[in-house]
Motif scaffolding. Structure first.
Motif, PDB file in Angstrom:
ATOM      1  N   GLN A 171       0.791  -1.397   0.523  1.00  0.00           N
ATOM      2  CA  GLN A 171      -0.350  -0.018   0.114  1.00  0.00           C
ATOM      3  C   GLN A 171       0.739   1.427   0.168  1.00  0.00           C
ATOM      4  O   GLN A 171       1.979   1.438   1.126  1.00  0.00           O
ATOM      5  CB  GLN A 171      -0.772  -0.002   1.475  1.00  0.00           C
ATOM      6  N   LEU A 172       0.552   2.186  -1.478  1.00  0.00           N
ATOM      7  CA  LEU A 172       1.696   2.995  -1.342  1.00  0.00           C
ATOM      8  C   LEU A 172       0.545   4.559  -1.134  1.00  0.00           C
ATOM      9  O   LEU A 172       0.081   4.212  -2.411  1.00  0.00           O
ATOM     10  CB  LEU A 172       2.571   3.245  -2.449  1.00  0.00           C
ATOM     11  N   ASN A 173       0.399   5.254  -0.048  1.00  0.00           N
ATOM     12  CA  ASN A 173      -0.239   6.420  -0.320  1.00  0.00           C
ATOM     13  C   ASN A 173      -1.939   5.470  -0.212  1.00  0.00           C
ATOM     14  O   ASN A 173      -1.930   4.650   0.776  1.00  0.00           O
ATOM     15  CB  ASN A 173       0.140   7.161  -1.091  1.00  0.00           C
ATOM     16  N   ASP A 174      -2.554   5.964  -1.310  1.00  0.00           N
ATOM     17  CA  ASP A 174      -3.668   4.909  -1.323  1.00  0.00           C
ATOM     18  C   ASP A 174      -3.991   3.990  -2.884  1.00  0.00           C
ATOM     19  O   ASP A 174      -4.581   3.827  -2.644  1.00  0.00           O
ATOM     20  CB  ASP A 174      -4.818   6.194  -1.875  1.00  0.00           C
ATOM     21  N   ASP A 175      -2.571   4.188  -3.107  1.00  0.00           N
ATOM     22  CA  ASP A 175      -2.718   3.235  -4.172  1.00  0.00           C
ATOM     23  C   ASP A 175      -2.390   1.511  -3.901  1.00  0.00           C
ATOM     24  O   ASP A 175      -0.797   2.336  -3.283  1.00  0.00           O
ATOM     25  CB  ASP A 175      -1.984   3.920  -5.174  1.00  0.00           C
ATOM     26  N   ASN A 219       6.628   7.561  10.870  1.00  0.00           N
ATOM     27  CA  ASN A 219       5.631   8.026  11.855  1.00  0.00           C
ATOM     28  C   ASN A 219       5.143   6.727  12.943  1.00  0.00           C
ATOM     29  O   ASN A 219       5.357   5.923  11.771  1.00  0.00           O
ATOM     30  CB  ASN A 219       5.019   9.545  10.633  1.00  0.00           C
ATOM     31  N   PHE A 273       8.610   6.733   5.710  1.00  0.00           N
ATOM     32  CA  PHE A 273       8.464   7.655   4.243  1.00  0.00           C
ATOM     33  C   PHE A 273       9.666   7.180   3.793  1.00  0.00           C
ATOM     34  O   PHE A 273      10.841   7.694   3.540  1.00  0.00           O
ATOM     35  CB  PHE A 273       7.796   8.772   4.618  1.00  0.00           C
ATOM     36  N   GLN A 280      10.273   6.427  -1.251  1.00  0.00           N
ATOM     37  CA  GLN A 280       9.918   6.526  -2.614  1.00  0.00           C
ATOM     38  C   GLN A 280      10.621   5.833  -3.867  1.00  0.00           C
ATOM     39  O   GLN A 280      11.839   5.512  -3.111  1.00  0.00           O
ATOM     40  CB  GLN A 280      10.327   8.643  -3.187  1.00  0.00           C
TER      41      GLN A 280
END
Length: 257
Positions: free
Chosen positions: A14-18, A39, A251, A253
């Motif tokens: 799950q990357l952000n909402d995608d 976080n 977090f 990329q």
């Protein structure tokens, strides 16, 4: 990273909402860049260091997800109405559990909630697994596990698992029968004989001969050819392995060549 039992296992990140089907990345060059931000997965606060797979230190010390009975289920007190958070314990530990045997390089005994089958087995990288006892709450599962530790290990050798060092001469079915002979009389009512063995295939192009675990806190940029996934580990072509779960709350990329 979520999983789905199929042939082979399907991994989704799950990357952000995608949602990203990670299996599609196997065979490609990938690059993971740490954004220097962590976080807490429980309270959301920023933390300089992650504890226990994504927690800040206060949550690591106080949250029920990190209580002693997570590692030592025989210490669970949910059935007594006790624990760090009795309501959480009721929802998660005062629930049906199973005791199981899993095979990687050896036969190990383990405990999980019934709803976590086969997810727990996949997370451990087992290639065969089967329930041996079904109980109404966590403490009983832990007590049975402790009783069987004289005959089975309760640890997974992650290095051997990632090198696919498997003893094909071991028969999980025969060890299921061993349980019937060694399980204490007080627990025999929970024994589940002749349960089906689940075989698990992982999406791996090639296994390394040597493995080296890499951490984003020590190496903020990790890149290489993704050659497979087993358990919660991404395997790179040069033998480096990246434990996704250990980086919960980080977090990053992710890019693919």
């Amino acid at each position: 990273m979520s999983t789905e039992l199929s042939s082979p296992v399907q991994y989704t990140l799950q990357l952000n909402d995608d949602p990203l089907l990670v299996n599609k990345l196997i065979g490609h060059q990938i690059k993971i860049v740490f954004a220097e931000r962590i976080n807490c997965v429980n309270c959301g606060r920023l933390t300089k260091k992650s504890f226990g797979q994504g927690f800040c230190y206060p949550c690591f010390i106080k949250s029920p997800q990190n209580s002693e009975c997570i590692i030592h289920p025989e210490q669970c007190r949910a059935h007594l109405g006790e624990g760090r958070d009795p309501e959480w314990e009721k929802k998660n530990h005062l629930q049906p559990h199973i005791v199981y045997l899993a095979q990687t390089d050896a036969i190990k005994v383990g405990v999980t909630r019934s709803t976590q089958v086969p997810t727990r087995w996949i997370d451990q990288g087992a290639w065969k697994a089967a329930p041996i006892a079904a109980v109404p709450y966590r403490y009983l599962a832990g007590a049975i596990e402790v009783a069987l530790k004289a005959n089975f290990t309760d640890k997974t050798n992650w290095r051997n698992m990632l090198k696919n060092e498997t003893n094909d001469e071991l028969s999980l079915s025969s060890y299921q029968q061993t349980v019937q002979n060694v399980i204490p009389e007080e627990f025999k009512e929970y024994y589940t004989p002749d349960t089906a063995v689940t075989e698990i295939e992982y999406p791996v192009l090639e296994y390394p001969k040597k493995v080296k675990s890499v951490l984003l806190t020590k190496q903020p940029i990790i890149e290489g050819r993704l050659t497979g996934i087993r358990g919660q580990y991404w395997i790179l072509g040069d033998g480096r392995v990246f434990n996704v779960r250990n980086h919960s709350g980080y977090f990053v990329q992710l890019s693919v060549a």
